[in-house]
Design an enzyme around this catalytic site. Structure first.
Site, PDB file in Angstrom:
ATOM      1  N   GLU A 162     -33.547 -28.571 -59.713  1.00 50.19           N
ATOM      2  CA  GLU A 162     -33.358 -29.909 -59.161  1.00 50.19           C
ATOM      3  C   GLU A 162     -34.661 -30.691 -59.255  1.00 50.19           C
ATOM      4  O   GLU A 162     -35.714 -30.169 -58.928  1.00 50.19           O
ATOM      5  CB  GLU A 162     -32.906 -29.786 -57.697  1.00 50.19           C
ATOM      6  CG  GLU A 162     -32.574 -31.101 -57.049  1.00 50.19           C
ATOM      7  CD  GLU A 162     -31.663 -31.953 -57.921  1.00 50.19           C
ATOM      8  OE1 GLU A 162     -30.541 -31.526 -58.229  1.00 50.19           O
ATOM      9  OE2 GLU A 162     -32.069 -33.065 -58.319  1.00 50.19           O
ATOM     10  N   LYS A 221     -39.052 -26.459 -64.838  1.00 51.34           N
ATOM     11  CA  LYS A 221     -39.128 -26.983 -63.463  1.00 51.34           C
ATOM     12  C   LYS A 221     -40.544 -26.821 -62.896  1.00 51.34           C
ATOM     13  O   LYS A 221     -41.125 -27.767 -62.354  1.00 51.34           O
ATOM     14  CB  LYS A 221     -38.102 -26.251 -62.579  1.00 51.34           C
ATOM     15  CG  LYS A 221     -38.187 -26.556 -61.106  1.00 51.34           C
ATOM     16  CD  LYS A 221     -37.917 -28.014 -60.785  1.00 51.34           C
ATOM     17  CE  LYS A 221     -38.441 -28.375 -59.413  1.00 51.34           C
ATOM     18  NZ  LYS A 221     -38.300 -29.775 -59.064  1.00 51.34           N
ATOM     19  N   CYS A 277     -43.153 -28.439 -52.189  1.00 59.55           N
ATOM     20  CA  CYS A 277     -43.042 -27.823 -53.514  1.00 59.55           C
ATOM     21  C   CYS A 277     -44.277 -27.830 -54.402  1.00 59.55           C
ATOM     22  O   CYS A 277     -44.540 -26.824 -55.065  1.00 59.55           O
ATOM     23  CB  CYS A 277     -41.864 -28.436 -54.253  1.00 59.55           C
ATOM     24  SG  CYS A 277     -40.323 -28.018 -53.434  1.00 59.55           S
TER      25      CYS A 277
HETATM   26  P1  NAD Z   1     -34.822 -25.978 -47.123  1.00 58.12           P
HETATM   27  O1  NAD Z   1     -35.716 -25.044 -46.412  1.00 58.12           O
HETATM   28  O2  NAD Z   1     -34.697 -27.390 -46.667  1.00 58.12           O
HETATM   29  O3  NAD Z   1     -33.343 -25.354 -47.156  1.00 58.12           O
HETATM   30  C1  NAD Z   1     -33.056 -24.046 -47.496  1.00 58.12           C
HETATM   31  C2  NAD Z   1     -31.915 -23.560 -46.620  1.00 58.12           C
HETATM   32  O4  NAD Z   1     -31.465 -22.291 -47.079  1.00 58.12           O
HETATM   33  C3  NAD Z   1     -32.291 -23.360 -45.148  1.00 58.12           C
HETATM   34  O5  NAD Z   1     -31.482 -24.187 -44.337  1.00 58.12           O
HETATM   35  C4  NAD Z   1     -32.024 -21.876 -44.892  1.00 58.12           C
HETATM   36  O6  NAD Z   1     -31.503 -21.605 -43.609  1.00 58.12           O
HETATM   37  C5  NAD Z   1     -31.000 -21.563 -45.964  1.00 58.12           C
HETATM   38  N1  NAD Z   1     -30.910 -20.133 -46.320  1.00 58.12           N
HETATM   39  C6  NAD Z   1     -31.903 -19.301 -46.723  1.00 58.12           C
HETATM   40  N2  NAD Z   1     -31.409 -18.078 -47.007  1.00 58.12           N
HETATM   41  C7  NAD Z   1     -30.079 -18.122 -46.777  1.00 58.12           C
HETATM   42  C8  NAD Z   1     -29.029 -17.172 -46.901  1.00 58.12           C
HETATM   43  N3  NAD Z   1     -29.265 -15.943 -47.355  1.00 58.12           N
HETATM   44  N4  NAD Z   1     -27.784 -17.554 -46.551  1.00 58.12           N
HETATM   45  C9  NAD Z   1     -27.551 -18.808 -46.108  1.00 58.12           C
HETATM   46  N5  NAD Z   1     -28.491 -19.750 -45.986  1.00 58.12           N
HETATM   47  C10 NAD Z   1     -29.750 -19.417 -46.322  1.00 58.12           C
HETATM   48  O7  NAD Z   1     -35.285 -25.944 -48.643  1.00 58.12           O
HETATM   49  P2  NAD Z   1     -35.144 -27.122 -49.718  1.00 58.12           P
HETATM   50  O8  NAD Z   1     -36.231 -28.115 -49.536  1.00 58.12           O
HETATM   51  O9  NAD Z   1     -33.727 -27.575 -49.761  1.00 58.12           O
HETATM   52  O10 NAD Z   1     -35.491 -26.327 -51.059  1.00 58.12           O
HETATM   53  C11 NAD Z   1     -34.597 -25.384 -51.602  1.00 58.12           C
HETATM   54  C12 NAD Z   1     -35.054 -25.011 -52.999  1.00 58.12           C
HETATM   55  O11 NAD Z   1     -35.032 -26.177 -53.839  1.00 58.12           O
HETATM   56  C13 NAD Z   1     -36.486 -24.477 -53.075  1.00 58.12           C
HETATM   57  O12 NAD Z   1     -36.548 -23.495 -54.049  1.00 58.12           O
HETATM   58  C14 NAD Z   1     -37.291 -25.699 -53.506  1.00 58.12           C
HETATM   59  O13 NAD Z   1     -38.452 -25.332 -54.219  1.00 58.12           O
HETATM   60  C15 NAD Z   1     -36.321 -26.419 -54.414  1.00 58.12           C
HETATM   61  N6  NAD Z   1     -36.508 -27.872 -54.504  1.00 58.12           N
HETATM   62  C16 NAD Z   1     -36.783 -28.608 -53.388  1.00 58.12           C
HETATM   63  C17 NAD Z   1     -36.900 -29.993 -53.491  1.00 58.12           C
HETATM   64  C18 NAD Z   1     -37.196 -30.853 -52.285  1.00 58.12           C
HETATM   65  O14 NAD Z   1     -37.413 -32.031 -52.464  1.00 58.12           O
HETATM   66  N7  NAD Z   1     -37.201 -30.329 -51.080  1.00 58.12           N
HETATM   67  C19 NAD Z   1     -36.689 -30.614 -54.714  1.00 58.12           C
HETATM   68  C20 NAD Z   1     -36.399 -29.824 -55.832  1.00 58.12           C
HETATM   69  C21 NAD Z   1     -36.296 -28.452 -55.707  1.00 58.12           C
HETATM   70  C1  UGA Z   2     -41.618 -33.659 -56.057  1.00 55.58           C
HETATM   71  C2  UGA Z   2     -41.205 -34.114 -57.453  1.00 55.58           C
HETATM   72  O1  UGA Z   2     -41.515 -35.509 -57.597  1.00 55.58           O
HETATM   73  C3  UGA Z   2     -39.724 -33.884 -57.685  1.00 55.58           C
HETATM   74  O2  UGA Z   2     -39.371 -34.230 -59.011  1.00 55.58           O
HETATM   75  C4  UGA Z   2     -39.398 -32.414 -57.432  1.00 55.58           C
HETATM   76  O3  UGA Z   2     -38.015 -32.201 -57.571  1.00 55.58           O
HETATM   77  C5  UGA Z   2     -39.843 -32.037 -56.039  1.00 55.58           C
HETATM   78  O4  UGA Z   2     -41.256 -32.304 -55.882  1.00 55.58           O
HETATM   79  C6  UGA Z   2     -39.655 -30.588 -55.722  1.00 55.58           C
HETATM   80  O5  UGA Z   2     -39.574 -29.772 -56.606  1.00 55.58           O
HETATM   81  O6  UGA Z   2     -39.652 -30.338 -54.526  1.00 55.58           O
HETATM   82  P1  UGA Z   2     -41.442 -34.648 -53.607  1.00 55.58           P
HETATM   83  O7  UGA Z   2     -42.453 -33.616 -53.281  1.00 55.58           O
HETATM   84  O8  UGA Z   2     -40.230 -34.733 -52.777  1.00 55.58           O
HETATM   85  O9  UGA Z   2     -40.929 -34.474 -55.115  1.00 55.58           O
HETATM   86  O10 UGA Z   2     -42.120 -36.087 -53.576  1.00 55.58           O
HETATM   87  P2  UGA Z   2     -43.142 -36.831 -54.573  1.00 55.58           P
HETATM   88  O11 UGA Z   2     -42.720 -38.226 -54.687  1.00 55.58           O
HETATM   89  O12 UGA Z   2     -43.350 -36.097 -55.818  1.00 55.58           O
HETATM   90  O13 UGA Z   2     -44.491 -36.807 -53.722  1.00 55.58           O
HETATM   91  C7  UGA Z   2     -45.182 -35.596 -53.488  1.00 55.58           C
HETATM   92  C8  UGA Z   2     -46.504 -35.917 -52.809  1.00 55.58           C
HETATM   93  O14 UGA Z   2     -47.385 -36.572 -53.708  1.00 55.58           O
HETATM   94  C9  UGA Z   2     -46.369 -36.841 -51.607  1.00 55.58           C
HETATM   95  O15 UGA Z   2     -47.253 -36.450 -50.597  1.00 55.58           O
HETATM   96  C10 UGA Z   2     -46.757 -38.191 -52.177  1.00 55.58           C
HETATM   97  O16 UGA Z   2     -47.227 -39.083 -51.211  1.00 55.58           O
HETATM   98  C11 UGA Z   2     -47.853 -37.774 -53.133  1.00 55.58           C
HETATM   99  N1  UGA Z   2     -48.092 -38.755 -54.211  1.00 55.58           N
HETATM  100  C12 UGA Z   2     -47.104 -39.089 -55.067  1.00 55.58           C
HETATM  101  C13 UGA Z   2     -49.362 -39.284 -54.356  1.00 55.58           C
HETATM  102  O17 UGA Z   2     -50.291 -38.973 -53.589  1.00 55.58           O
HETATM  103  N2  UGA Z   2     -49.595 -40.175 -55.371  1.00 55.58           N
HETATM  104  C14 UGA Z   2     -48.620 -40.537 -56.243  1.00 55.58           C
HETATM  105  O18 UGA Z   2     -48.908 -41.347 -57.153  1.00 55.58           O
HETATM  106  C15 UGA Z   2     -47.346 -39.977 -56.093  1.00 55.58           C
END
Ligand code: NAD
Ligand code: UGA
Length: 461
Positions: A162, A221, A277
């Protein structure tokens, strides 16, 4: 395989918004989002949409439209695994805090637990989709676990990382730059890929759906996050050089961003990137490179993190040095606790580290954030430092109420409302001398200086 039922394990920042959009765009598919955290599921099911566990602009509208129609939130993990044709694993993959790879490698225990549970429960063929961010070749591990616990049904594994960013998740999901799907190069593997392509094709143009092999998808990713974070560390490192040379980082950033080969995104100086992340994914990349004996590659990427830490530290030091130099009796207000605007997520927020640095010097703070609660601030600080002294941190519900008491205001998150806070009026009533530390460079220097505030930005004169 025709997909009628989807189960997503993990109702977090990714699972919730992603499945809301998949359900919205595919009304004939039933989507169950399951989680072992019953409070979280209750919050997703709450009548009052203000109480959803994730704050994202536009999310509540979609949840209102599809929840109860073909989108459901539940704690009945086994039941929905059993019923599903396709299962997304969208659980957290934090950095390991013990054992091999401690402090670097991604902890896959939640992903592995899901694989085992899926294997134990499944009675029919399923497509398993890795949505979580994982090290390259994790799908191989998942396959092994599935086969070990169940060799009666066919499991096809796909990687579908994602790329949404928090705060803009709904827009990113609605019009993604690309959807990436990795699968096995076998007939069954390609059929599975096509099933997922079909789901996304309901709203994403075909040319934006990229299919690759599993390993390329997984590694892309980590690479995408590393590249984005690297740009921020690059500009942040130069903000320090600007301070020494008299150049202005905002001007430098604009000048280089206009080069179409460089582009203007992710060149905004900050007090350091936060979020759940960037740090963990780069640590993971560093670990993978070191495991493969690629020391130079590992060192290169690790530097992105060292600069980020340095930027947070030098911002804290600016505040501490000023207090010493001016012999101030500091009364500090931090504006913003979330790691960026338009989210309630505080994971790895620079505000946590800056506050901890101040607390270590026995300097207390008041803090305000429009979407974060006091309990979260306390959690974040005690999580970082077990000696956290709660009495030094005061959470403010209404930052203007006692504004006249402060002599230092530090902007930590770029919430729009901080930009035009009526600084002129505030300066008239605030304790003098008064300082603004603009950790996001969001204020117009000339304007703010006219108000009488002493302005301290990053890499700006
Ligand atoms: P999160 O902590 O918000 O959510 C994860 C959820 O999974 C939690 O609610 C937890 O209770 C649940 N969980 C864990 N183990 C479980 C199990 N065995 N059965 C049922 N539920 C279970 O995490 P997130 O931010 O949604 O991130 C999830 C993944 O996506 C990570 O690998 C992260 O790196 C990736 N990711 C996150 C973002 C972001 O913006 N947060 C963007 C892209 C990718
Ligand atoms: C980031 C990536 O942008 C997503 O594509 C990815 O899916 C995600 O991580 C993930 O894998 O979790 P996110 O962390 O939600 O998304 O937000 P960003 O907009 O990337 O910002 C990350 C951090 O960098 C924030 O603290 C933001 O304020 C900072 N940032 C961003 C800067 O300091 N300068 C910039 O120019 C941009």
């Amino acid at each position: 395989m025709k997909i009628r039922n989807i189960c997503c394990i993990g109702a977090g920042y990714v699972g919730g918004p992603t499945m809301s959009v998949i359900a919205q765009k595919n009304p004939k598919i039933k989507v169950h989002v399951v989680d072992m955290n019953s409070d979280k599921i209750a919050a997703w099911n709450s009548e009052n949409l203000e109480n959803l566990p994730v704050y994202e602009p536009g999310l509540s509208k979609v949840v209102k439209e599809v929840r109860g129609r073909n989108l459901f939130f539940s704690t009945e993990v086994n039941k929905h695994i059993d019923e599903a044709d396709m299962i997304f694993i969208s659980v957290n993959t934090p950095t390991r805090i013990s054992g091999e790879g401690k402090g670097y490698a991604a902890d896959l225990k939640y992903v592995e637990a899901c694989a085992k549970q899926i294997a134990e429960v499944s009675k029919s063929d399923k497509i398993i989709v890795e949505k979580s961010t994982v090290p390259v070749r994790t799908s191989e591990k998942i396959k092994k676990i599935l086969l070990l616990h169940n060799n009666n049904v066919d499991f096809q594994i796909l990687s579908n990382p994602e790329f949404l960013a928090e705060g803009t998740a709904m827009r990113d999901l609605e019009i993604p730059d690309r959807v990436l799907i990795g699968g096995d190069d076998t007939i069954e593997g390609q059929k599975a890929v096509n099933s997922l392509v079909k789901i996304y094709s309901s709203w994403v143009p075909k040319e934006n759906i990229l299919t690759t092999n599993l390993w390329s998808s997984e590694l892309s990713k980590l690479t995408a996050n590393a590249f984005l974070a690297q740009r921020i560390s690059s500009i942040n490192s130069l903000s320090e050089l600007c301070e020494k040379t008299g150049a202005d980082i905002e001007e430098v950033s604009k000048a280089i961003g206009m080069d179409s080969r460089i582009g203007s995104s992710f060149l905004k100086t900050s007090v350091g990137f936060g979020g759940s992340c960037f740090q963990k994914d780069i640590l993971n990349l560093v670990y993978i490179a070191r495991s493969e004996g690629l020391e130079k590659v590992a060192d290169y990427w690790e530097q992105v993190l060292l600069i980020n830490e340095h930027q947070r530290d030098r911002f804290s030091k600016k505040i501490i040095d000023l207090i010493k130099k001016e012999k101030l009796e500091p009364k500090i207000l931090l504006l913003g606790w979330a790691f960026k605007k338009n989210t309630n997520d505080t994971r790895e927020s620079a505000a946590i580290y800056v506050t901890n640095n101040l607390l270590n010097k026995n300097i207390g703070i008041d803090v305000y954030d429009p979407k974060v609660k006091q309990s979260q601030v306390d959690f974040d600080l005690s999580n970082l430092n077990e000696d956290y002294d709660k009495s030094l941190v005061n959470f403010i519900e209404e930052p203007f109420l006692n504004i006249s008491e402060y002599n230092i205001i530090a902007i930590m998150t770029e919430w729009d409302k901080f930009k035009d806070y009526g600084w002129e009026k505030i300066y008239k009533i605030i304790k003098k001398p008064a300082y603004i530390f603009d950790g996001r460079n969001i204020l117009e220097i000339e304007k703010i200086k006219k108000t009488g505030f002493n302005y301290i930005g990053l890499g700006r004169k």
